[in-house]
Design a protein around this motif. Structure first.
Motif, PDB file in Angstrom:
ATOM      1  N   LEU A   1       8.371   0.519  -0.031  1.00 45.70           N
ATOM      2  CA  LEU A   1       6.689   0.050   0.731  1.00 45.70           C
ATOM      3  C   LEU A   1       5.991   0.217  -0.941  1.00 45.70           C
ATOM      4  N   ARG A   2       5.823   0.778  -1.393  1.00 42.68           N
ATOM      5  CA  ARG A   2       4.885   0.481  -3.300  1.00 42.68           C
ATOM      6  C   ARG A   2       5.401  -0.365  -4.071  1.00 42.68           C
ATOM      7  N   ALA A   3       5.996  -1.214  -3.891  1.00 37.14           N
ATOM      8  CA  ALA A   3       6.271  -2.741  -4.204  1.00 37.14           C
ATOM      9  C   ALA A   3       5.377  -3.318  -3.116  1.00 37.14           C
ATOM     10  N   ILE A   4       5.555  -3.380  -2.084  1.00 40.75           N
ATOM     11  CA  ILE A   4       5.135  -4.180  -1.085  1.00 40.75           C
ATOM     12  C   ILE A   4       3.125  -3.910  -0.710  1.00 40.75           C
ATOM     13  N   LEU A   5       3.228  -2.413  -1.263  1.00 39.87           N
ATOM     14  CA  LEU A   5       1.840  -2.715  -0.931  1.00 39.87           C
ATOM     15  C   LEU A   5       1.083  -3.388  -2.643  1.00 39.87           C
ATOM     16  N   ALA A   6       1.774  -2.653  -3.622  1.00 40.14           N
ATOM     17  CA  ALA A   6       1.676  -3.818  -5.116  1.00 40.14           C
ATOM     18  C   ALA A   6       1.609  -4.524  -4.922  1.00 40.14           C
ATOM     19  N   GLU A   7       2.016  -5.979  -4.526  1.00 42.19           N
ATOM     20  CA  GLU A   7       2.136  -7.533  -3.753  1.00 42.19           C
ATOM     21  C   GLU A   7       0.903  -7.666  -4.199  1.00 42.19           C
ATOM     22  N   ASP A   8       0.142  -6.196  -3.129  1.00 38.69           N
ATOM     23  CA  ASP A   8      -1.090  -6.942  -2.184  1.00 38.69           C
ATOM     24  C   ASP A   8      -2.529  -5.977  -3.035  1.00 38.69           C
ATOM     25  N   GLY A   9      -2.395  -5.577  -4.304  1.00 39.48           N
ATOM     26  CA  GLY A   9      -2.762  -4.559  -5.169  1.00 39.48           C
ATOM     27  C   GLY A   9      -3.345  -3.286  -4.052  1.00 39.48           C
ATOM     28  N   LEU A  10      -2.503  -2.812  -3.198  1.00 37.55           N
ATOM     29  CA  LEU A  10      -2.788  -1.385  -3.061  1.00 37.55           C
ATOM     30  C   LEU A  10      -2.090  -0.608  -3.550  1.00 37.55           C
ATOM     31  N   ASN A  11      -2.169   0.773  -2.847  1.00 35.62           N
ATOM     32  CA  ASN A  11      -0.834   2.035  -3.180  1.00 35.62           C
ATOM     33  C   ASN A  11      -0.600   2.632  -2.216  1.00 35.62           C
ATOM     34  N   PHE A  12      -0.365   3.630  -2.876  1.00 37.78           N
ATOM     35  CA  PHE A  12      -0.138   4.988  -1.491  1.00 37.78           C
ATOM     36  C   PHE A  12      -0.735   5.842  -1.021  1.00 37.78           C
ATOM     37  N   SER A  13      -2.292   6.108  -1.796  1.00 36.54           N
ATOM     38  CA  SER A  13      -3.229   6.075  -1.688  1.00 36.54           C
ATOM     39  C   SER A  13      -3.545   5.826  -0.160  1.00 36.54           C
ATOM     40  N   ASP A  14      -3.735   4.393  -0.268  1.00 34.29           N
ATOM     41  CA  ASP A  14      -4.043   3.373   1.434  1.00 34.29           C
ATOM     42  C   ASP A  14      -3.604   3.322   2.321  1.00 34.29           C
ATOM     43  N   VAL A  15      -2.176   3.970   2.609  1.00 40.05           N
ATOM     44  CA  VAL A  15      -1.867   3.972   3.144  1.00 40.05           C
ATOM     45  C   VAL A  15      -2.280   5.036   4.280  1.00 40.05           C
ATOM     46  N   LEU A  16      -2.596   4.501   5.424  1.00 40.50           N
ATOM     47  CA  LEU A  16      -3.121   4.936   6.903  1.00 40.50           C
ATOM     48  C   LEU A  16      -2.322   5.797   7.601  1.00 40.50           C
ATOM     49  N   LYS A  17      -0.855   5.274   8.048  1.00 40.98           N
ATOM     50  CA  LYS A  17       0.343   5.769   8.806  1.00 40.98           C
ATOM     51  C   LYS A  17       1.911   5.939   7.833  1.00 40.98           C
ATOM     52  N   VAL A  18       2.457   6.520   8.589  1.00 41.17           N
ATOM     53  CA  VAL A  18       3.601   5.940   7.619  1.00 41.17           C
ATOM     54  C   VAL A  18       4.432   6.388   9.400  1.00 41.17           C
ATOM     55  N   SER A  19       4.980   5.541   9.596  1.00 36.44           N
ATOM     56  CA  SER A  19       6.592   5.947  10.034  1.00 36.44           C
ATOM     57  C   SER A  19       7.794   5.969  10.188  1.00 36.44           C
ATOM     58  N   ALA A  20       8.728   7.080  10.417  1.00 40.48           N
ATOM     59  CA  ALA A  20       9.872   6.861   9.710  1.00 40.48           C
ATOM     60  C   ALA A  20      11.448   6.881  11.358  1.00 40.48           C
ATOM     61  N   TYR A  21      12.181   6.807  11.062  1.00 40.33           N
ATOM     62  CA  TYR A  21      13.428   6.613  12.041  1.00 40.33           C
ATOM     63  C   TYR A  21      14.315   7.251  11.351  1.00 40.33           C
ATOM     64  N   VAL A  22      15.040   7.963  11.610  1.00 39.37           N
ATOM     65  CA  VAL A  22      16.516   8.737  10.783  1.00 39.37           C
ATOM     66  C   VAL A  22      17.586   8.937  11.958  1.00 39.37           C
TER      67      VAL A  22
END
Length: 129
Positions: A55-76
């Protein structure tokens, strides 16, 4: 809109992007812990750590980082994996001033039984980004 598909993570399984940037918003596809060499980390916590790195790599490709994340959804896939996932999520968010909203669901499975967790994120570019 632009596609966010960094070459540092495994390519998507099909005809989709790992993420999409649309103005101030970036949305990721669910990330599974598949390394570029085809290997999968053992255990839900290690898989979740890898998913957060993707996720960090994907965001970095757009100049973003994890502090820009509004919501995380996870499935286990197993109730007993919630604790390991939450430990990885807590590490990913530990240094954030504002923690993202979070959803965690238990699902019946993924495309391969080795996958134990899938994580996606929605991010918003701050005016200073």
């Amino acid at each position: 809109m632009k596609s966010l598909t960094p070459d540092t993570i495994a390519a998507p399984f099909g005809h989709y992007s790992h993420g999409i940037s649309a103005g101030p918003i970036a949305v990721t596809s669910g990330q599974l812990a598949l390394r570029p060499d085809g290997s999968i980390p053992e255990g839900v916590e290690a898989q979740a750590d890898y998913c957060f790195d993707a996720l960090r790599a994907i965001l970095a490709e757009d100049g973003l980082n994890f502090s820009d994340v509004l919501k995380v959804s996870a499935y286990v896939t197993r109730r007993e994996d919630m604790k390991g996932y939450m430990a990885a999520r807590d590490r990913a968010c530990a240094d954030l001033k504002v923690k993202p909203a979070s959803t965690l669901m238990i699902v019946s499975g993924f495309t391969r039984p080795e996958f134990l967790v899938e994580i996606e994120a929605i991010a918003l570019r701050s005016p200073s980004s």
